[in-house]
Design a protein around this motif. Structure first.
Motif, PDB file in Angstrom:
ATOM      1  N   THR A 169       0.771  -1.074   0.100  1.00 55.04           N
ATOM      2  CA  THR A 169      -0.040  -0.127   0.078  1.00 55.04           C
ATOM      3  C   THR A 169       0.763   1.302   0.111  1.00 55.04           C
ATOM      4  O   THR A 169       1.851   1.295   0.677  1.00 55.04           O
ATOM      5  N   PRO A 170       0.536   2.205  -0.849  1.00 55.86           N
ATOM      6  CA  PRO A 170       1.188   3.326  -0.785  1.00 55.86           C
ATOM      7  C   PRO A 170       1.288   4.215   0.386  1.00 55.86           C
ATOM      8  O   PRO A 170       0.322   4.297   1.112  1.00 55.86           O
ATOM      9  N   LEU A 171       2.349   4.960   0.747  1.00 56.03           N
ATOM     10  CA  LEU A 171       2.354   5.720   1.959  1.00 56.03           C
ATOM     11  C   LEU A 171       1.811   6.938   1.623  1.00 56.03           C
ATOM     12  O   LEU A 171       1.379   7.738   2.800  1.00 56.03           O
ATOM     13  N   ARG A 172       1.881   7.471   0.490  1.00 58.57           N
ATOM     14  CA  ARG A 172       1.315   8.823   0.126  1.00 58.57           C
ATOM     15  C   ARG A 172       0.221   8.623  -1.140  1.00 58.57           C
ATOM     16  O   ARG A 172       0.469   7.578  -1.956  1.00 58.57           O
TER      17      ARG A 172
END
Length: 81
Positions: A9-12
């Motif tokens: 999952t992307p952090l941003r």
């Protein structure tokens, strides 16, 4: 690895990532306005209108309502220390 799955999952989000890239570009230039103006030249009239509206909204949100501002004379004295 065969038979194993990983979920990343992307952090941003994309907008935050783009904003950080723009910040990095602006940090590397002496005249920050120049690349911003070049960028603005490429916007459609609709995008310019949307940007103006967002900037106006941002300005109004960052300022307290007039009824909560101290009188002009008091603001000047407070800001001098």
């Amino acid at each position: 690895l065969e038979g194993r799955a990983y979920r990343y999952t992307p952090l941003r989000d994309r907008a935050e990532h783009s904003a950080r890239l723009i910040e990095a570009v602006l940090a590397d230039t002496v005249d920050r306005a120049a690349p911003l103006l070049r960028f603005m030249e490429r916007l459609t009239p609709e995008e310019v209108s949307r940007l103006r509206a967002m900037l106006n909204e941002s300005e109004s949100l960052s300022q307290p309502p007039p009824s909560h501002r101290p009188p002009r004379g008091l603001r000047n004295k407070e800001s001098r220390g």
